[in-house]
Design an enzyme around this catalytic site. Structure first.
Site, PDB file in Angstrom:
ATOM      1  N   ILE A  13       0.677  -1.408   0.253  1.00 35.56           N
ATOM      2  CA  ILE A  13      -0.106   0.347   0.252  1.00 35.56           C
ATOM      3  C   ILE A  13       0.558   1.532   0.054  1.00 35.56           C
ATOM      4  CG2 ILE A  13      -0.729   0.215   2.597  1.00 35.56           C
ATOM      5  CD1 ILE A  13      -3.190   0.543  -0.037  1.00 35.56           C
ATOM      6  N   ARG A  36      12.234  -1.768   7.430  1.00 36.34           N
ATOM      7  CA  ARG A  36      13.180  -3.211   8.086  1.00 36.34           C
ATOM      8  C   ARG A  36      14.062  -4.000   6.812  1.00 36.34           C
ATOM      9  NH1 ARG A  36       8.962  -7.283  10.748  1.00 36.34           N
ATOM     10  NH2 ARG A  36       8.573  -6.645   8.786  1.00 36.34           N
ATOM     11  N   LYS A  89      -5.729   2.090   8.093  1.00 38.28           N
ATOM     12  CA  LYS A  89      -6.738   0.882   9.104  1.00 38.28           C
ATOM     13  C   LYS A  89      -5.896  -0.433   8.372  1.00 38.28           C
ATOM     14  CE  LYS A  89      -8.107  -1.207   6.318  1.00 38.28           C
ATOM     15  NZ  LYS A  89      -7.546  -2.557   5.043  1.00 38.28           N
ATOM     16  N   ASP A 167      -9.765  -7.539   7.740  1.00 30.90           N
ATOM     17  CA  ASP A 167      -8.556  -6.615   7.302  1.00 30.90           C
ATOM     18  C   ASP A 167      -9.374  -6.061   6.403  1.00 30.90           C
ATOM     19  OD1 ASP A 167      -6.233  -5.549   7.092  1.00 30.90           O
ATOM     20  OD2 ASP A 167      -5.929  -5.851   4.803  1.00 30.90           O
TER      21      ASP A 167
HETATM   22  P1  NAP Z   1       2.263  -5.455   3.043  1.00 29.15           P
HETATM   23  O1  NAP Z   1       2.990  -5.201   1.794  1.00 29.15           O
HETATM   24  O2  NAP Z   1       2.248  -6.996   3.837  1.00 29.15           O
HETATM   25  O3  NAP Z   1       3.684  -4.496   3.740  1.00 29.15           O
HETATM   26  C1  NAP Z   1       3.401  -3.829   5.280  1.00 29.15           C
HETATM   27  C2  NAP Z   1       4.933  -3.562   4.864  1.00 29.15           C
HETATM   28  O4  NAP Z   1       5.298  -3.313   6.971  1.00 29.15           O
HETATM   29  C3  NAP Z   1       6.000  -4.596   5.166  1.00 29.15           C
HETATM   30  O5  NAP Z   1       6.593  -4.709   3.907  1.00 29.15           O
HETATM   31  C4  NAP Z   1       7.096  -4.661   6.352  1.00 29.15           C
HETATM   32  O6  NAP Z   1       8.259  -3.673   5.510  1.00 29.15           O
HETATM   33  C5  NAP Z   1       6.063  -3.890   7.358  1.00 29.15           C
HETATM   34  N1  NAP Z   1       6.098  -4.790   8.321  1.00 29.15           N
HETATM   35  C6  NAP Z   1       6.297  -3.763   9.222  1.00 29.15           C
HETATM   36  N2  NAP Z   1       6.071  -4.632  10.991  1.00 29.15           N
HETATM   37  C7  NAP Z   1       5.764  -5.643   9.862  1.00 29.15           C
HETATM   38  C8  NAP Z   1       5.194  -6.949  10.937  1.00 29.15           C
HETATM   39  N3  NAP Z   1       5.503  -6.867  11.648  1.00 29.15           N
HETATM   40  N4  NAP Z   1       4.385  -7.818  10.314  1.00 29.15           N
HETATM   41  C9  NAP Z   1       5.199  -7.394   8.375  1.00 29.15           C
HETATM   42  N5  NAP Z   1       4.950  -6.634   7.457  1.00 29.15           N
HETATM   43  C10 NAP Z   1       5.830  -5.199   9.369  1.00 29.15           C
HETATM   44  O7  NAP Z   1       1.192  -5.075   3.692  1.00 29.15           O
HETATM   45  P2  NAP Z   1       0.358  -3.594   2.618  1.00 29.15           P
HETATM   46  O8  NAP Z   1      -1.286  -4.724   1.764  1.00 29.15           O
HETATM   47  O9  NAP Z   1       1.236  -2.406   1.888  1.00 29.15           O
HETATM   48  O10 NAP Z   1      -0.563  -3.212   3.748  1.00 29.15           O
HETATM   49  C11 NAP Z   1       0.116  -2.961   4.950  1.00 29.15           C
HETATM   50  C12 NAP Z   1      -1.577  -1.768   5.714  1.00 29.15           C
HETATM   51  O11 NAP Z   1      -2.000  -0.956   5.063  1.00 29.15           O
HETATM   52  C13 NAP Z   1      -2.340  -2.945   6.602  1.00 29.15           C
HETATM   53  O12 NAP Z   1      -3.160  -2.741   7.524  1.00 29.15           O
HETATM   54  C14 NAP Z   1      -3.750  -2.669   5.579  1.00 29.15           C
HETATM   55  O13 NAP Z   1      -4.937  -3.360   5.456  1.00 29.15           O
HETATM   56  C15 NAP Z   1      -3.772  -2.212   4.738  1.00 29.15           C
HETATM   57  N6  NAP Z   1      -4.370  -1.012   3.496  1.00 29.15           N
HETATM   58  C16 NAP Z   1      -3.457  -2.062   2.876  1.00 29.15           C
HETATM   59  C17 NAP Z   1      -4.523  -2.409   1.134  1.00 29.15           C
HETATM   60  C18 NAP Z   1      -3.816  -3.403   0.383  1.00 29.15           C
HETATM   61  O14 NAP Z   1      -4.474  -3.014  -1.107  1.00 29.15           O
HETATM   62  N7  NAP Z   1      -2.772  -4.127   0.185  1.00 29.15           N
HETATM   63  C19 NAP Z   1      -5.003  -1.433   0.666  1.00 29.15           C
HETATM   64  C20 NAP Z   1      -5.632  -0.374   1.649  1.00 29.15           C
HETATM   65  C21 NAP Z   1      -4.960  -0.467   3.199  1.00 29.15           C
HETATM   66  P3  NAP Z   1       9.377  -4.527   6.052  1.00 29.15           P
HETATM   67  O15 NAP Z   1       9.586  -6.044   6.430  1.00 29.15           O
HETATM   68  O16 NAP Z   1      10.456  -3.482   4.739  1.00 29.15           O
HETATM   69  O17 NAP Z   1       9.459  -3.112   7.670  1.00 29.15           O
END
Ligand code: NAP
Length: 309
Positions: A13, A36, A89, A167
């Site tokens: 995101i 990280r 969120k 989620d």
């Molecule tokens: P993601 O691709 O897994 O990215 C989250 C990043 O946060 C990871 O790449 C990681 O980067 C970092 N991180 C820090 N602490 C972490 C932990 N304990 N576990 C896992 N990752 C951790 O997830 P995302 O899809 O971007 O979603 C992140 C948030 O945005 C969620 O709360 C989600 O509900 C919200 N969101 C997502 C979307 C969507 O379409 N994907 C849309 C709207 C909102 P490092 O490893 O480099 O630290």
């Protein structure tokens, strides 16, 4: 002068929505990132929030895009360092965490913007206008998507605190609580947990309002074929269908809004964040999160087939 911003948690995101929205808004300039494992070109990169806050002392604000389990520590550190904070969120890992962050923001005179991006979807304000003049008689939520398509490899979704199907499902609840104009609560719930995971893959909620309105909600991560993010509300004299996550709206079968999914949502979020920072105000509404927490409290738990992330 633009606000110097640090971005935390560089994943899907952050790259798909936050970085382009920040680049397009002259009220912000992205100067640092904390992640990280990931780096963003052209800014200072750090492995953690504490180091970013210590090394880039003139940051004005941070925006947190990590999974919810990592929100509290990062937001608390930033508020204590005197920064404004915007939170993706779901807002936190527990309801108490978000209340404590709200208190901390007030104590330091800083803005806490606890976001619900789906409320900024193109058809939501028109839906709210329709609902406010309607006498509602009932409604349904169908929020069904293929987790392998939309969340490949995201183990955090399935860990304790990851919320599983809630989620994405919490986006529907954020829209519902925005448009309804009455307080909803969870009367009954059934949650389906894969035998090898800590979070539900599907859920059914019987939502009510004090006035007795019934809204049946179904959330499912096992959807194949057509992906469904629909809210239908029925009134005494008509019906509304908000579809594609709030980007399309039909009233009495007539399409009145039809925009691309997620259009303008993150531009809207950053515009609101800039306004809140300038006004010295916070915006926090954890009602959607309370509904999810209550579903976990009251829900009947069923064990279903294992799910491989
Ligand atoms: P993601 O691709 O897994 O990215 C989250 C990043 O946060 C990871 O790449 C990681 O980067 C970092 N991180 C820090 N602490 C972490 C932990 N304990 N576990 C896992 N990752 C951790 O997830 P995302 O899809 O971007 O979603 C992140 C948030 O945005 C969620 O709360 C989600 O509900 C919200 N969101 C997502 C979307 C969507 O379409 N994907 C849309 C709207 C909102 P490092 O490893 O480099 O630290």
């Amino acid at each position: 002068m633009s606000l110097k911003l640090g971005l935390v948690g560089i994943g899907k995101i952050a790259r798909d929505q936050h970085i382009p929205a920040i680049a397009a808004d002259p009220r912000f300039s992205l100067v640092a990132c904390a992640s990280r494992n990931a780096r963003v070109d052209g800014v200072a990169n750090f492995a953690d929030v504490a180091t970013m806050l210590a090394e880039v002392s003139d940051l004005d604000a941070i925006s947190i895009c990590t999974p919810p389990q990592a929100h509290f520590d990062a937001a608390l550190a930033a508020l204590r360092a005197g920064k404004h904070v915007m939170l993706e969120k779901p807002p936190a890992a527990t309801t108490r965490e978000i209340a404590l962050l709200q208190d901390e923001a007030a104590r330091h005179g800083r803005t806490l913007f606890q976001t619900w991006h789906s409320r900024f979807a193109p058809a939501v304000s028109a839906a709210r206008d329709w609902v406010r003049q309607a006498t509602l008689t009932g409604g349904t939520i169908h929020w069904k998507e293929d987790v392998h398509q939309w969340h490949p490899g995201q183990q955090w979704l399935w860990d304790a605190g990851g919320l599983g199907v809630f989620d994405p499902g919490i986006n529907a609840l954020s829209i519902l609580t925005e448009v309804l104009g009455a307080e909803a609560f969870v009367r009954q719930a059934v949650l389906e947990f894969p035998e090898n995971q800590q979070a539900p893959i599907a859920a059914r909620l019987d939502l009510r309002t004090e006035a007795g309105l019934v809204i049946d909600a179904e959330f499912d991560f096992r959807q194949k074929g057509e992906q469904v993010w629909d809210i239908e509300l029925h009134g005494a004299t008509g019906r509304l269908r908000l579809s594609r996550g709030g980007s399309a709206l039909e009233i009495d079968g007539r399409l009145v809004v039809d925009r691309p999914a997620m259009e303008g949502e993150y531009a809207g979020l950053y515009a609101r964040f800039a306004e809140l920072c300038a006004a010295g105000r916070s915006e926090v509404d954890w009602r959607p999160f309370q509904l999810v927490a209550d579903a976990f409290l009251i829900g009947e738990r069923r064990t279903v087939a294992a799910h491989q992330v």
